[in-house]
Enzyme design. Structure first.
Site, PDB file in Angstrom:
ATOM      1  N   ASP A  92       5.073  12.383  -3.111  1.00  0.00           N
ATOM      2  CA  ASP A  92       4.679  12.386  -1.687  1.00  0.00           C
ATOM      3  C   ASP A  92       5.262  11.226  -0.880  1.00  0.00           C
ATOM      4  O   ASP A  92       5.413  11.317   0.330  1.00  0.00           O
ATOM      5  CB  ASP A  92       3.148  12.361  -1.562  1.00  0.00           C
ATOM      6  CG  ASP A  92       2.509  11.192  -2.308  1.00  0.00           C
ATOM      7  OD1 ASP A  92       3.250  10.384  -2.902  1.00  0.00           O
ATOM      8  OD2 ASP A  92       1.268  11.088  -2.308  1.00  0.00           O
ATOM      9  N   HIS A  93       5.611  10.123  -1.551  1.00  0.00           N
ATOM     10  CA  HIS A  93       6.009   8.927  -0.797  1.00  0.00           C
ATOM     11  C   HIS A  93       7.496   8.904  -0.439  1.00  0.00           C
ATOM     12  O   HIS A  93       7.909   8.119   0.399  1.00  0.00           O
ATOM     13  CB  HIS A  93       5.687   7.663  -1.605  1.00  0.00           C
ATOM     14  CG  HIS A  93       4.257   7.225  -1.466  1.00  0.00           C
ATOM     15  ND1 HIS A  93       3.202   8.024  -1.793  1.00  0.00           N
ATOM     16  CD2 HIS A  93       3.724   6.054  -1.034  1.00  0.00           C
ATOM     17  CE1 HIS A  93       2.080   7.375  -1.573  1.00  0.00           C
ATOM     18  NE2 HIS A  93       2.359   6.176  -1.107  1.00  0.00           N
TER      19      HIS A  93
ATOM     20  N   ASP B  94      -2.361   3.845  -6.541  1.00  0.00           N
ATOM     21  CA  ASP B  94      -2.228   3.810  -5.095  1.00  0.00           C
ATOM     22  C   ASP B  94      -3.559   3.322  -4.542  1.00  0.00           C
ATOM     23  O   ASP B  94      -4.617   3.750  -5.006  1.00  0.00           O
ATOM     24  CB  ASP B  94      -1.909   5.214  -4.559  1.00  0.00           C
ATOM     25  CG  ASP B  94      -1.588   5.168  -3.082  1.00  0.00           C
ATOM     26  OD1 ASP B  94      -0.394   5.147  -2.745  1.00  0.00           O
ATOM     27  OD2 ASP B  94      -2.529   5.125  -2.264  1.00  0.00           O
TER      28      ASP B  94
ATOM     29  N   ARG C  91      -3.741   2.413   7.742  1.00  0.00           N
ATOM     30  CA  ARG C  91      -3.228   1.045   7.646  1.00  0.00           C
ATOM     31  C   ARG C  91      -2.242   0.833   8.789  1.00  0.00           C
ATOM     32  O   ARG C  91      -1.424   1.706   9.068  1.00  0.00           O
ATOM     33  CB  ARG C  91      -2.514   0.936   6.295  1.00  0.00           C
ATOM     34  CG  ARG C  91      -2.365  -0.439   5.795  1.00  0.00           C
ATOM     35  CD  ARG C  91      -2.145  -0.425   4.301  1.00  0.00           C
ATOM     36  NE  ARG C  91      -3.397  -0.530   3.582  1.00  0.00           N
ATOM     37  CZ  ARG C  91      -3.491  -0.556   2.265  1.00  0.00           C
ATOM     38  NH1 ARG C  91      -2.420  -0.457   1.514  1.00  0.00           N
ATOM     39  NH2 ARG C  91      -4.665  -0.688   1.682  1.00  0.00           N
TER      40      ARG C  91
ATOM     41  N   SER D 101      -1.365  -2.696  -0.592  1.00  0.00           N
ATOM     42  CA  SER D 101      -1.219  -1.628  -1.572  1.00  0.00           C
ATOM     43  C   SER D 101      -1.321  -2.168  -3.001  1.00  0.00           C
ATOM     44  O   SER D 101      -1.359  -3.372  -3.235  1.00  0.00           O
ATOM     45  CB  SER D 101       0.117  -0.926  -1.393  1.00  0.00           C
ATOM     46  OG  SER D 101       1.092  -1.576  -2.152  1.00  0.00           O
TER      47      SER D 101
ATOM     48  N   ARG E 102       0.900  -1.874  -5.378  1.00  0.00           N
ATOM     49  CA  ARG E 102       2.185  -1.862  -6.089  1.00  0.00           C
ATOM     50  C   ARG E 102       2.374  -3.079  -7.003  1.00  0.00           C
ATOM     51  O   ARG E 102       2.250  -4.219  -6.578  1.00  0.00           O
ATOM     52  CB  ARG E 102       3.333  -1.716  -5.101  1.00  0.00           C
ATOM     53  CG  ARG E 102       3.602  -2.895  -4.236  1.00  0.00           C
ATOM     54  CD  ARG E 102       4.606  -2.552  -3.149  1.00  0.00           C
ATOM     55  NE  ARG E 102       4.012  -1.613  -2.198  1.00  0.00           N
ATOM     56  CZ  ARG E 102       4.085  -1.756  -0.878  1.00  0.00           C
ATOM     57  NH1 ARG E 102       4.734  -2.748  -0.344  1.00  0.00           N
ATOM     58  NH2 ARG E 102       3.514  -0.890  -0.077  1.00  0.00           N
TER      59      ARG E 102
HETATM   60  S1  SF4 Z   1      -2.153   5.923   2.908  1.00  0.00           S
HETATM   61 FE1  SF4 Z   1      -0.700   5.968   1.243  1.00  0.00          FE
HETATM   62  S2  SF4 Z   1      -1.064   7.888   0.168  1.00  0.00           S
HETATM   63 FE2  SF4 Z   1      -2.020   8.047   2.157  1.00  0.00          FE
HETATM   64  S3  SF4 Z   1      -0.532   9.067   3.435  1.00  0.00           S
HETATM   65 FE3  SF4 Z   1      -0.312   6.870   3.725  1.00  0.00          FE
HETATM   66  S4  SF4 Z   1       1.227   6.235   2.272  1.00  0.00           S
HETATM   67 FE4  SF4 Z   1       0.537   8.277   1.653  1.00  0.00          FE
END
Ligand code: SF4
Length: 755
Positions: free
Chosen positions: A95-96, A160, A448, A643, A645
């Site tokens: 997805d990223h 995540d 975020r 995050s 990571r």
């Molecule tokens: S918060 Fe993280 S998992 Fe959710 S859409 Fe944004 S980047 Fe993707």
């Protein structure tokens, strides 16, 4: 069947008995969080209760979920563990790595072409090791998990930080670094400091423009980005039961923005409905059978002050919509005060882009409420003033929304539907702008909004709100617009008002999907080859980090004294760097390039003490490494927030930094540093931060006696010949000290597997 019903049956079979014994052991009624935690202990119940916020405890999570950016490094590490299959049900979600540019179909095709080597690697490694694989376009990890895997009373970890989203279905779901996922998939316990508990009592009922998102926007304003650190936030009360399951997910999702370990809600009829509506009636039936155990005890919710470390009460009936930002998700402003705040602070009033969707807000309910606003724009002949994008959270939601005509409404309003992926939320956004130097505003329904997160532009003021508020603001194109009180001029020159949004929690015709994008792994993967392209720029097999030699670290140079906020985005920037997530050496070229150097206020520009010249952190650090000189990073409060990571810990380690000394750490980052064999320590006296000078040479004095609970002393030798001694604290327990000794947690796992 995608979910693992046998595993859930096992969890539910032991749940009531474990809860009963835990209640006896603690001698008190239990919150839901405690029930889940005590049910998922690695080694059975202790003789006495764990100290909240104190004891390190080993847990046995039920599941692991990984997104494509973090899965690469996690699986590269897992490959070295010697196992044939992941020890618990695990999934990978692509997805990223999908950049939003023109729209879903083209963007997805581009991503598949650009990142094929990564997707091929992830698919092959998943297939080999018994891991479910969700292909690009299948959806955003947390929405897919909520729709398919989350279950009340369960515990999961995910690579995540918004893994916490699954709290909407009554889980304790925690965002971790890839190294933690490796531990659990390798069949090892997973360690966490037993969390404190924050209770949020919700009374009343949402109405009008106020949405579930506003609950967490309000909570973020109260608790700030640090307020949830080390705590589980447990929502309860009649207001909680009135919220849709996906609304609960939204609230839990953004709990990551207050630093909370996770957030959760007790099992209720809304969760049962959602489970049934998403094809999991079997789980709903099982949960109904032990429903009384899948929520907090009545005494706890009746007298929360006695059982939680902190209690907040919010009346949903009087809660106003909020808009949070810019630059930080805890700057909460009620809608009625927002126009004045825009003027007072000089935030750009013109709204350039409104973006809805993401893992935070892309439920059917969210889309119907926003579509209701979109339809009004069409009906009332309003010209939409801002760009507008929609990011569905999963193919199931997208397909259903398309079938039910919701996407047509966004289209008719002038919106662009992006791929079912993270896109602009993680900086994967080729934004069309005529002038990147112009101060500008965007508003999203994401979670975020740190500087540069969405479009890499420091001039972008990013605000966060509910999808319906975002849609209304995009129509107005004006950040001072208040849809609750203001009217707009339509194309006929008439004044019109937007009516309150109306939504539908669950699709009346049920969810539908043609191809959900899921690939079941092989039952025996021994003959499957993992695809790692030769000479790849994006994937690199790992070399173990060197073990510690047991001696003090002497002659360290100060690589950077970071000033103010230093998130994982500052330490290892996302956006264009995401493509190097599987290649440690290449991605290390972004290390700390976003951190502000205390001495010159520049981002990532530091003095090379060997030459006196200034250069980027990675360049200077590589020069130190080549000269065999260790280094230390000094930082401020909540260092490493953001995050999960682990690259933010692996990169400094790879480049030869040895110690990170800060005023305080964000939880996940501190653990990640430990996993990678770094020494993450904190100032005993915060004022000692001021003692560090740019040309210092630093020694540890007693690291050779590294022990649990014993402080570590440093000597700073300043260039004028003077010296300072400073005392530092650490939170390493014995097994974490073993990781440090072995060079990393993975080195230790490997050695243990061999033994
Ligand atoms: S918060 Fe993280 S998992 Fe959710 S859409 Fe944004 S980047 Fe993707």
């Amino acid at each position: 069947m995608i979910f693992d019903i046998e595993m859930i049956k096992e969890v539910y079979a032991k749940f009531p008995e474990r809860v009963k014994v835990a209640r006896e052991m603690t001698g008190k009624p239990l919150s839901l969080s405690e029930k889940i935690l005590y049910t998922h202990l690695w080694d059975g119940l202790p003789a006495s209760p764990y100290g909240r916020g104190k004891s390190y405890v080993d847990f046995a999570p039920d599941r692991v979920a990984m997104q494509d950016a973090t899965a690469q490094m996690a699986l590269l590490q897992f490959m070295q563990s010697g196992r044939k299959q992941a020890a618990v049900p695990s999934t990978v979600h692509c997805d990223h790595l999908i950049q939003a540019q023109v729209g879903a179909a083209k963007d997805l095709a581009n991503a598949k072409q650009k990142s094929s080597e990564v997707f091929d690697f992830l698919q092959s490694v998943s297939n080999k090791y018994g891991i479910g694989f969700w292909e690009p376009g299948a959806g955003i990890i947390h929405q897919v998990v909520l729709e398919n895997y989350a279950f009340p009373g369960g515990m999961m970890i995910g690579t995540d930080s918004h893994t916490v989203n699954a709290g909407g279905l009554g889980m304790v779901a925690i965002g971790v670094g890839g190294a933690d996922a490796v531990d659990v998939m390798a069949g090892m316990p997973w360690e966490l400091k037993f969390p404190k508990l924050i209770g949020v009592k919700l009374t009343g009922k949402l109405s009008g423009w106020t949405a579930s998102k506003d609950v967490i926007l309000k909570v973020a304003g109260i608790l700030t980005v640090k307020g949830g650190t080390g705590a589980i936030v447990e929502y309860f009360g009649p207001g909680a039961e009135s919220l849709s399951c996906t609304g609960k997910g939204t609230i839990c999702n953004m709990g990551a923005e207050i630093g909370a370990t996770t957030s959760t809600f007790g099992y209720d009829s809304k969760m049962g409905e959602y489970l049934r509506g998403t094809g999991r009636a079997e789980i709903a039936d099982l949960a109904d059978g032990i429903a009384e155990h899948l929520t907090g005890d009545a005494e706890v919710y009746a007298n929360p002050e006695q059982y939680f470390d902190q209690v907040i009460e919010i009346d949903l009936s009087t809660l106003e919509p909020h808009i949070n930002g810019p630059y930080t998700p805890d700057r909460a402003t009620p809608l009625s005060e927002f126009a004045a705040a825009v003027k007072e602070n000089g935030w750009p009033a013109k709204l350039e882009v409104g973006l809805i969707g993401s893992c935070t807000n892309s439920s059917y309910e969210d889309l119907t409420r926003s579509a209701h606003i979109a339809q009004q724009a069409i009906d009332k002949n309003l010209k939409v003033q801002s760009e507008f994008t929609v990011t569905p959270g999963s193919e199931q939601v997208r397909f259903t929304a398309e079938r039910d005509g919701l996407l047509d409404k966004f289209d008719a309003m002038g919106g662009v539907v992006l791929a079912n992926a993270c896109g602009p939320c993680i900086g994967q956004w080729a934004r069309h702008t005529d002038d990147p130097d112009r101060k500008n505003s965007i508003i999203t329904s994401f979670n975020r909004n740190f500087a540069k997160r969405n479009d890499g532009n420091p001039n972008t003021h990013s605000f966060v709100a509910s999808p319906e508020i975002v849609t209304a603001m995009a129509i107005a194109g004006d950040m001072t617009f208040n849809p609750m009180t203001d009217s707009l001029t339509n194309e006929n020159g008439e004044q019109v008002r937007l009516e309150e949004p109306m939504g539908i929690e669950m699709p009346p015709a049920g969810f539908a999907v043609e191809d959900n994008g899921y690939h079941e792994p092989a039952s025996d993967g021994s003959d499957i080859n993992v695809v790692v392209a030769e000479g790849s720029e994006r994937l690199q097999l790992l070399e173990p980090f060197q073990a510690w030699n047991g001696a003090n670290i002497e002659g360290m140079r100060l690589i950077i004294k970071a000033k103010g906020k230093c998130t994982t985005d500052h330490i290892s920037m996302a956006g264009p760097w995401l493509r190097f997530r599987g290649h440690l050496d290449n991605i290390s070229n972004n290390t700390l390039t976003g951190a502000i150097n205390f001495f010159n206020e520049e981002a990532g520009l530091v003095k090379n003490q060997l030459t006196g010249e200034y250069g980027s952190v990675p360049d200077v650090q590589r020069a130190y490494k080549a000269a065999g000189i260790p280094s230390i990073v000094v930082g401020d409060h909540n260092y490493g927030e953001g995050s999960s990571r682990e690259h933010a810990a692996m990169q400094p380690r790879h480049l030869g930094m040895r110690i990170v000394l800060v005023k305080s750490f964000a939880r996940i980052h501190e653990t990640n540093l430990k996993k990678q064999g770094m020494l993450g320590i904190t100032f005993k006296n915060e004022a000692d931060y001021d003692k560090f000078q740019e040309d210092d040479i630093i020694d540890t004095l007693d690291l050779n006696e590294f022990q649990e609970g014993k402080s570590i002393n440093l000597k700073l030798k300043h260039s004028d010949g003077s010296e300072d001694l400073i005392e530092c604290n650490h939170t390493y327990n014995e097994s974490q000290i073993d990781w440090f000794k072995a060079g990393s947690a993975l080195n230790k796992i490997k050695a243990d597997n061999k033994a």
